[in-house]
Write a protein that holds these residues in place. Sequence first.
Motif, short mmCIF file in Angstrom:
data_model
loop_
_atom_site.label_atom_id
_atom_site.label_comp_id
_atom_site.label_asym_id
_atom_site.label_seq_id
_atom_site.Cartn_x
_atom_site.Cartn_y
_atom_site.Cartn_z
N ASN A 1 0.85 -1.18 0.00
CA ASN A 1 0.00 0.00 0.00
C ASN A 1 0.89 1.23 0.00
OD1 ASN A 1 -2.83 -1.08 0.30
ND2 ASN A 1 -1.82 -2.12 2.01
N ASP A 2 0.49 2.20 -0.80
CA ASP A 2 1.31 3.41 -0.97
C ASP A 2 0.38 4.57 -1.28
OD1 ASP A 2 0.49 2.68 -3.49
OD2 ASP A 2 2.48 2.54 -4.36
N ARG A 3 0.82 5.51 -2.09
CA ARG A 3 0.02 6.68 -2.47
C ARG A 3 -0.39 7.50 -1.26
NH1 ARG A 3 2.08 7.12 -5.86
NH2 ARG A 3 0.66 8.36 -7.09
N PHE A 4 0.30 7.34 -0.11
CA PHE A 4 -0.03 8.12 1.08
C PHE A 4 0.19 9.59 0.76
CE2 PHE A 4 0.99 9.56 5.53
CZ PHE A 4 -0.29 9.35 6.05
N PHE A 5 -0.86 10.38 0.86
CA PHE A 5 -0.84 11.76 0.40
C PHE A 5 -0.30 11.84 -1.03
CE2 PHE A 5 -1.56 12.56 4.79
CZ PHE A 5 -2.14 13.83 4.88
N GLY A 6 -0.60 10.83 -1.82
CA GLY A 6 -0.17 10.83 -3.22
C GLY A 6 1.32 10.73 -3.41
N GLN A 7 2.08 10.22 -2.40
CA GLN A 7 3.55 10.21 -2.55
C GLN A 7 4.24 9.05 -1.85
OE1 GLN A 7 5.52 13.36 0.17
NE2 GLN A 7 3.51 14.26 -0.21
N SER A 8 3.91 8.74 -0.58
CA SER A 8 4.63 7.70 0.19
C SER A 8 6.14 7.93 0.08
CB SER A 8 4.26 6.31 -0.31
OG SER A 8 2.93 5.97 0.06
#
Length: 378
Positions: free
Chosen positions: A141-148
Amino acid sequence: MSTQQFAERGFRAAVVRQKGGPFRIESVNITQPHHNEVLVRVVATGMCHTDMVARDQIYPVPHPIVLGHEGAGIVEAVGENVTKVKKGDHVVLTFHSCGACRPCQEGHPAYCENFNDYNFSGARPDDGSHALCGHDQAPLNDRFFGQSSFGAYAIANVRNVVKVRKDAPLELLGPLGCGIQTGAGTVLNALNVGPGASFAAFGAGAVGLSAVMAAAAVGATTIFAIDVVSSRLELARQLGATHVVNSADDDPVEVIRAVTGKGVDFAMDSTGITSVIRNAALALRPTGAAAIVGASKPGAVLDLDVNDLMQNVKSVRGVVEGDSIPDVFIPKLIDLYLAGRFPFDKLVKFYAFDQINEAAADSEKGVTLKPIIRIGEI
């Protein structure tokens, strides 16, 4: 190194695999950027309270996940439709937004109707895919705030990449993408504090002190900082606060009224503690306005005196990410910093990537206001 070569190589990222952590430095792989995405070589990433909230699943983000949402780095490659930045540009990574909903179209991307899907879902919102996978090829899982951005590389969307001037210290700039932007933007954009105004920051962490600096920068003449940590209050004075209140010793509402007579024009709470938010509302003068920017526990209920609000024509509102348009606001903050008018570097302590769990612990204990994790070279 070409994008294809890079896509086939592993690099280090901090992965959270269970509720409560820890951050584990692991070898991961990354996809090539999609047509509207940007591949960024991360130089440094700020650590924010929201990273710990997500680590602990107080916000129910899916695990395992790579967190980090205050990244700064250098563009490595861009998707075929990207013209906003090019390879070699210095960038700050900020929150993601859809660009199509009503708030986005009206110039308030921080209030995006699809904010949670774009920032907390753990996948690309359009097709559910991931940019990262573990060394075992299992998706992360990624894309945390669109960045990780707790990793040597990150893929962001063109909407949440902000080009910045190359004479600014890149390793310092990441926190402008969230925490610093939230405090300063609440003062400058949402509340519109102006010269001669009075302002109170309830909570003197990185967000609250950013608000104090912003209020001082625009000429507010009576600035309160309220906290229970004496060292933070001492720093608040250095950054522009004219009055400080240790709320463990004194009632901040009484102190504010004693100094101002009727209360402050503006107040901001960054603690998320409902009793503190109530004090922020009580400390307002008639027609005053308060902003809530701190994350409370899910289901928290705020108890306010309705007659105080109605008869004194007060307003209390939520603010996300300082109601900022990052492409405009972050470069302005950098200009203010380089002009000596917004010294946010005084909030910062740097940590090596391998010290990321130490940085998290220091942040939670209040030892460090704003940790920045050094990840790569400029």
